[in-house]
Design a protein around this motif. Structure first.
Motif, short mmCIF file in Angstrom:
data_model
loop_
_atom_site.label_atom_id
_atom_site.label_comp_id
_atom_site.label_asym_id
_atom_site.label_seq_id
_atom_site.Cartn_x
_atom_site.Cartn_y
_atom_site.Cartn_z
N GLY A 10 15.25 48.54 29.15
CA GLY A 10 16.07 48.42 30.35
C GLY A 10 16.08 49.72 31.14
N GLY A 11 17.08 49.90 31.98
CA GLY A 11 17.18 51.13 32.78
C GLY A 11 17.40 52.33 31.89
N ASP A 12 16.62 53.39 32.10
CA ASP A 12 16.80 54.58 31.25
C ASP A 12 18.12 55.26 31.58
N ALA A 71 11.12 49.66 29.74
CA ALA A 71 10.61 48.57 30.59
C ALA A 71 11.59 47.41 30.53
N ARG A 72 11.46 46.51 31.49
CA ARG A 72 12.20 45.24 31.42
C ARG A 72 11.12 44.19 31.21
N SER A 73 11.17 43.46 30.09
CA SER A 73 10.08 42.56 29.73
C SER A 73 10.39 41.10 30.04
N GLY A 125 22.94 52.61 25.65
CA GLY A 125 22.27 53.52 26.59
C GLY A 125 22.22 52.90 27.97
N THR A 126 23.13 53.27 28.83
CA THR A 126 23.11 52.85 30.24
C THR A 126 24.06 53.75 31.02
N ILE A 127 23.69 54.10 32.25
CA ILE A 127 24.59 54.95 33.03
C ILE A 127 25.82 54.18 33.50
N ASP A 128 25.76 52.85 33.47
CA ASP A 128 26.82 52.05 34.09
C ASP A 128 28.13 52.00 33.32
N ASN A 129 28.10 52.33 32.04
CA ASN A 129 29.29 52.31 31.16
C ASN A 129 29.89 50.92 31.01
N VAL A 169 27.06 54.54 45.13
CA VAL A 169 26.66 54.97 43.79
C VAL A 169 26.20 53.75 43.00
N MET A 170 25.53 53.99 41.89
CA MET A 170 25.03 52.86 41.10
C MET A 170 26.18 52.13 40.39
N GLY A 171 25.87 50.93 39.94
CA GLY A 171 26.86 50.09 39.28
C GLY A 171 26.73 48.69 39.82
N ARG A 172 25.74 47.99 39.28
CA ARG A 172 25.41 46.63 39.72
C ARG A 172 26.59 45.69 39.49
N ASP A 173 27.20 45.84 38.28
CA ASP A 173 28.30 44.93 37.92
C ASP A 173 29.60 45.67 37.65
N ALA A 221 30.62 51.20 45.14
CA ALA A 221 29.74 50.84 44.02
C ALA A 221 28.69 49.85 44.52
N GLU A 222 27.51 49.99 43.97
CA GLU A 222 26.37 49.15 44.37
C GLU A 222 26.70 47.64 44.36
N GLY A 223 27.53 47.23 43.38
CA GLY A 223 27.84 45.80 43.23
C GLY A 223 29.04 45.33 44.05
N GLY A 253 21.28 56.40 44.80
CA GLY A 253 20.11 55.78 44.15
C GLY A 253 19.75 56.38 42.80
N HIS A 254 18.44 56.45 42.55
CA HIS A 254 17.97 56.74 41.19
C HIS A 254 18.12 58.19 40.75
N ILE A 255 18.55 59.09 41.64
CA ILE A 255 18.81 60.44 41.12
C ILE A 255 19.89 60.39 40.04
N GLN A 256 20.73 59.35 40.11
CA GLN A 256 21.80 59.20 39.10
C GLN A 256 21.25 58.86 37.72
N ARG A 257 20.03 58.43 37.65
CA ARG A 257 19.46 58.03 36.36
C ARG A 257 18.76 59.18 35.63
N GLY A 258 18.48 60.27 36.39
CA GLY A 258 17.72 61.36 35.77
C GLY A 258 18.56 62.58 35.48
O1 F6P Z 1 20.87 51.29 34.58
C1 F6P Z 1 21.66 50.36 35.28
C2 F6P Z 1 21.36 50.48 36.72
O2 F6P Z 1 21.49 51.82 37.03
C3 F6P Z 1 22.17 49.65 37.71
O3 F6P Z 1 23.37 50.23 38.14
C4 F6P Z 1 21.19 49.41 38.82
O4 F6P Z 1 21.48 48.27 39.54
C5 F6P Z 1 19.92 49.27 38.09
O5 F6P Z 1 20.03 50.07 36.95
C6 F6P Z 1 18.69 49.57 38.88
O6 F6P Z 1 17.63 49.80 38.01
P1 F6P Z 1 16.11 49.50 38.26
O7 F6P Z 1 15.78 50.08 39.57
O8 F6P Z 1 15.42 50.19 37.13
O9 F6P Z 1 15.94 48.03 38.21
#
Ligand code: F6P
Length: 324
Positions: A10-12, A71-73, A125-129, A169-173, A221-223, A253-258
């Motif tokens: 999943g998302g790193d 990866a997402r499979s 392991g996810t930034i979303d908590n 900021v990120m947070g899909r759900d 939040a993104e969601g 965006g993705h700077i929050q993931r690194g």
């Molecule tokens: O890791 C979770 C998350 O950061 C969500 O908040 C976001 O919607 C999603 O990943 C985006 O990830 P990707 O671009 O890898 O699909």
């Protein structure tokens, strides 16, 4: 149990490497052989599996990303894909798994366990908590601090130009990143998927705020149900009807993931990684190792993915009170 394998999926999130390191070294300390599966379930299906040594995980505790890649499979969602994955694990003599990831990872792990019975313990392991069964997830603290650093910088320029900024900021759900970065960054409003946002209310209090403040930060939040920060900005701008006020949008965006994981994330990751291996040795399966109230706890995958972790109720009130 003699051989186990670890993978990230999943998302790193920052801290995944510290978790891998803890899994590998705890396994070796306990006399197990440990393998790394590359690119999550994709690598399991393709047989991308390599034995790891203690030195394989040297010099990674401080790094973001994941040395095992992620990866997402789509194929793992099919019975044929899972059969291939199972055959590869059997071919390598793997008797237990540590799955590092979020709800998608645990949904796959639960199904795989039900079909093939390979004992699996997860690490959150996810930034979303947004995982039930742990107070915090690995990577959340780092992501909040990244968002906060950005909000601080935006505040400087917002104040200099008397502008209103909508920061996405990120947070899909889930709104955890939004709420904590909002509190830390002194946001005037925070919009999260867990709460129905009332735009009229926001505009009303926003107009009142104008009397005493020249700039504002609204963390979205993104969601958020009302839409992206861009969409929300347009709606609010329309309602405020103030031609002199400038509205701006920044999507983090993705700077929050690194980035290098914070101390909190490295400690949490190390504890969860060790607990996952100790759990497997003790016969735990189909569950996640998390930390609640400072204690390691194991929660079934069914609860981790089936139960919702609520926001801390005081937090939203805190933002309202502190933004006057
Ligand atoms: O890791 C979770 C998350 O950061 C969500 O908040 C976001 O919607 C999603 O990943 C985006 O990830 P990707 O671009 O890898 O699909």
């Amino acid at each position: 149990m003699k051989k186990i394998a670890v993978f990230t999926s999943g998302g790193d999130s920052p801290g995944m490497n510290a978790c891998i390191r803890a899994v590998v070294r705890t396994a070796i300390y306990r006399g197990l052989d440990v393998y790394g599966i590359y690119r999550g379930y994709e690598g399991m299906i393709e047989g991308d599996i390599k034995k790891l040594q203690s030195h394989s995980v040297s010099n990674i505790v401080q790094r973001g990303g994941t040395m095992l890649k992620s990866a997402r499979s789509a194929e793992f969602r099919t019975p044929e894909g899972r059969k291939k994955a199972y055959d590869n694990l059997v071919a390598n003599g793997i008797e237990g798994l540590v799955a590092i990831g979020g709800d998608g990872t645990f949904t796959g792990a639960k199904l795989f366990f039900e079909e093939y019975g390979i004992p699996t313990v997860g690490c959150p392991g996810t930034i979303d908590n947004d995982i039930f069964g742990t107070d915090y997830t690995i990577g959340f603290d780092t992501a909040v601090n990244t968002a906060l650093e950005a909000i601080d910088k935006i505040r400087d320029t917002a104040a200099a130009h008397d502008r209103v900024f909508f920061v996405e900021v990120m947070g899909r759900d889930a709104g955890f990143i939004a709420v904590e970065s909002g509190i830390g960054g002194g946001a005037e409003f925070v919009m999260v998927p867990e709460n129905k946002s009332n735009l009229d209310e926001i505009v009303k209090s926003f107009k009142n705020l104008r009397k005493s403040k020249s700039s504002s930060i609204i963390v979205v939040a993104e969601g958020e149900e009302e839409g992206s920060a861009e969409t929300v900005m347009k709606k609010v701008k329309e309602l405020v009807k103030d031609k002199d006020r400038e509205f701006k949008v920044t999507t983090l965006g993705h700077i929050q993931r690194g980035g290098n994981p914070t101390a909190r994330d490295r400690v949490l990751a190390s504890r969860c990684g060790m607990a996952a291996v100790e759990g497997l040795i003790a016969g735990k399966q189909n569950c996640m190792a998390g930390v609640m109230n400072q204690e390691v706890v194991y929660t079934s995958f069914a609860d981790c993915i089936g139960k919702t972790k609520p926001l801390i109720p005081d937090h939203l009130k805190l933002i309202e009170i502190l933004s006057i």
